[in-house]
Write a protein that holds these residues in place. Structure first.
Motif, PDB file in Angstrom:
ATOM      1  N   GLY A 199     -36.424  29.418  20.199  1.00 50.05           N
ATOM      2  CA  GLY A 199     -35.071  29.357  20.746  1.00 50.05           C
ATOM      3  C   GLY A 199     -34.537  27.935  20.808  1.00 50.05           C
ATOM      4  N   VAL A 200     -35.402  26.970  21.145  1.00 46.54           N
ATOM      5  CA  VAL A 200     -34.996  25.568  21.178  1.00 46.54           C
ATOM      6  C   VAL A 200     -34.553  25.111  19.785  1.00 46.54           C
ATOM      7  N   ALA A 201     -35.346  25.477  18.779  1.00 46.32           N
ATOM      8  CA  ALA A 201     -34.987  25.113  17.401  1.00 46.32           C
ATOM      9  C   ALA A 201     -33.672  25.780  16.996  1.00 46.32           C
ATOM     10  N   ARG A 202     -33.487  27.004  17.443  1.00 46.30           N
ATOM     11  CA  ARG A 202     -32.262  27.742  17.132  1.00 46.30           C
ATOM     12  C   ARG A 202     -31.048  27.067  17.774  1.00 46.30           C
ATOM     13  N   THR A 203     -31.200  26.619  19.013  1.00 43.74           N
ATOM     14  CA  THR A 203     -30.128  25.897  19.691  1.00 43.74           C
ATOM     15  C   THR A 203     -29.801  24.603  18.954  1.00 43.74           C
ATOM     16  N   ALA A 204     -30.849  23.905  18.511  1.00 47.30           N
ATOM     17  CA  ALA A 204     -30.637  22.654  17.787  1.00 47.30           C
ATOM     18  C   ALA A 204     -29.822  22.888  16.522  1.00 47.30           C
ATOM     19  N   ARG A 205     -30.138  23.951  15.784  1.00 47.30           N
ATOM     20  CA  ARG A 205     -29.396  24.239  14.557  1.00 47.30           C
ATOM     21  C   ARG A 205     -27.937  24.573  14.860  1.00 47.30           C
ATOM     22  N   VAL A 207     -26.158  23.510  17.449  1.00 48.27           N
ATOM     23  CA  VAL A 207     -25.477  22.287  17.861  1.00 48.27           C
ATOM     24  C   VAL A 207     -25.131  21.434  16.648  1.00 48.27           C
ATOM     25  N   MET A 208     -26.088  21.339  15.718  1.00 47.72           N
ATOM     26  CA  MET A 208     -25.854  20.550  14.512  1.00 47.72           C
ATOM     27  C   MET A 208     -24.681  21.117  13.698  1.00 47.72           C
ATOM     28  N   ALA A 209     -24.584  22.441  13.690  1.00 47.33           N
ATOM     29  CA  ALA A 209     -23.536  23.094  12.885  1.00 47.33           C
ATOM     30  C   ALA A 209     -22.163  22.998  13.535  1.00 47.33           C
ATOM     31  N   LYS A 210     -22.139  22.984  14.880  1.00 40.64           N
ATOM     32  CA  LYS A 210     -20.854  23.065  15.576  1.00 40.64           C
ATOM     33  C   LYS A 210     -20.281  21.709  15.994  1.00 40.64           C
ATOM     34  N   SER A 211     -21.101  20.661  15.918  1.00 40.50           N
ATOM     35  CA  SER A 211     -20.601  19.364  16.368  1.00 40.50           C
ATOM     36  C   SER A 211     -20.897  18.284  15.342  1.00 40.50           C
ATOM     37  N   THR A 212     -20.211  17.184  15.490  1.00 36.22           N
ATOM     38  CA  THR A 212     -20.428  16.045  14.586  1.00 36.22           C
ATOM     39  C   THR A 212     -21.037  14.868  15.339  1.00 36.22           C
ATOM     40  N   LEU A 220     -32.968  15.667   9.615  1.00 38.62           N
ATOM     41  CA  LEU A 220     -33.865  16.767   9.237  1.00 38.62           C
ATOM     42  C   LEU A 220     -33.057  17.914   8.652  1.00 38.62           C
ATOM     43  N   ALA A 221     -33.683  18.634   7.713  1.00 38.45           N
ATOM     44  CA  ALA A 221     -33.059  19.856   7.202  1.00 38.45           C
ATOM     45  C   ALA A 221     -32.966  20.843   8.359  1.00 38.45           C
TER      46      ALA A 221
END
Length: 324
Positions: A199-205, A207-212, A220-221
């Motif tokens: 879930g933590v990794a999912r949150t990170a992805r 956040v990366m997608a929704k913010s700059t 990281l990929a």
């Protein structure tokens, strides 16, 4: 634990059964693993062959402690292990499908009593027998790994419910919105989709997608980001990583505030890889708990991290069943 028989039978066997490997330990009443052995779970499509191989692999360890006559019983922590029936029931990540009478098979092969439960309940048993919950009668164990598992102890007994499968707190729904995350169980919004390592990794992805916002995680990929990467970034002062842990911990703490109503616990004990994030995860858990807990339970429960050695905890937890 009843110590009346331990001078004659001072050991128990603990089995941590995973989809890939099975780890066996011979354990004394103080929680010391006297010897360990490992076999491949997935190498035996026939469960009878698996039990035979396990007994063979255990023999040198048993000889070292004086033989099977020195062993009081055996405990097994297994996926979908049912304490009431002694069966593994429809485990998704094991080769053996349907109902597997694992306790009966080992009991007959070794000539000793055998009990089985799922891995989170085994962890709770281990914590109550050997760990930070020793002497506690009411506590909730939360395991934070690939998923979120739990073991609920009321009045000194693990709660199994009517069918042996009570206490799946990782599958309590914490998000009822249309955007809630889909869980592997088939439902949406389950706690483990937010508060597990996955879930933590999912949150990170997300956040990366929704913010700059600038973050070390952007190097990281997205599909390769792990909870450990988020921890390393937080340690280096990355504000995005710290916010991910803040969000994760707060959700979990608020959920635990609800769980307190089950058994007014003396403690919540957290175990698993995600706890290695230390204060990054534990501080927001405490905030989420304290800001949401009912006044009746405020200030009563400790929020603790398991002190059991991670590599040994699963075997110790399973072995605790062997004293019953």
């Amino acid at each position: 634990m009843d110590n009346n028989l331990t001078p004659e039978k001072p050991y128990v066997i603990g089995l941590d059964m995973g989809g890939t490997n099975s780890v066996f330990g011979i354990v004394d009443s103080r929680g010391t693993i006297k010897s360990q052995t490992v076999i491949s779970t997935k190498a035996y499509p026939d469960v009878n062959d698996y039990v035979h191989a396990a007994v063979e692999a255990l023999q040198p360890a048993l000889d070292a402690v004086g033989g099977i006559e020195k062993v009081r019983g055996m405990g097994i922590g297994a996926p979908n292990g049912n304490y009431y029936t002694g069966n593994i029931e429809n485990a998704a990540n094991l080769l053996w499908k349907g109902i597997v009478p694992i306790a009966e098979l080992f009991s007959k092969a070794l000539g000793i009593p055998c009990h089985v439960t799922n891995d989170a309940n085994a962890a709770a048993m281990g914590e109550m027998t050997y760990g930070v919950a020793r002497g506690m009668k009411n506590f909730i164990m939360i395991t934070l790994g690939t998923g979120v598992g739990s073991g609920i102890v009321c009045d000194g007994k693990v709660v199994y419910g009517s069918d042996g499968f009570a206490g799946e707190l990782g599958h309590v729904i914490v998000d009822h919105t249309p955007e809630a995350r889909t869980c592997g169980c088939g439902r949406k919004g389950c706690l483990e989709t937010y508060c597990s390592a996955t879930g933590v990794a999912r949150t990170a992805r997300e956040v990366m997608a929704k913010s700059t916002v600038e973050s070390k995680l952007r190097s990281l990929a997205p599909e390769k980001i792990t909870s450990y990467d988020v921890f390393c970034a937080a340690e280096e002062g990355d504000e995005v990583a710290k916010e991910i842990f803040e969000r994760t911990g707060y959700i979990l703490g608020a959920a635990c505030a609800d769980f307190a109503a089950f058994n007014s616990p003396e403690a919540f004990v957290f175990f698993g890889g995600l706890t290695k994030a230390g204060h990054w995860i534990m501080d927001p858990i405490r905030r989420g708990y304290e800001e949401n807990v009912l006044f009746l339970y405020r200030g009563k429960a400790k929020l603790l991290v398991s002190a059991l050695n991670g590599s040994e905890a699963a075997v110790l937890g399973a072995s605790a069943l062997g004293w019953e």
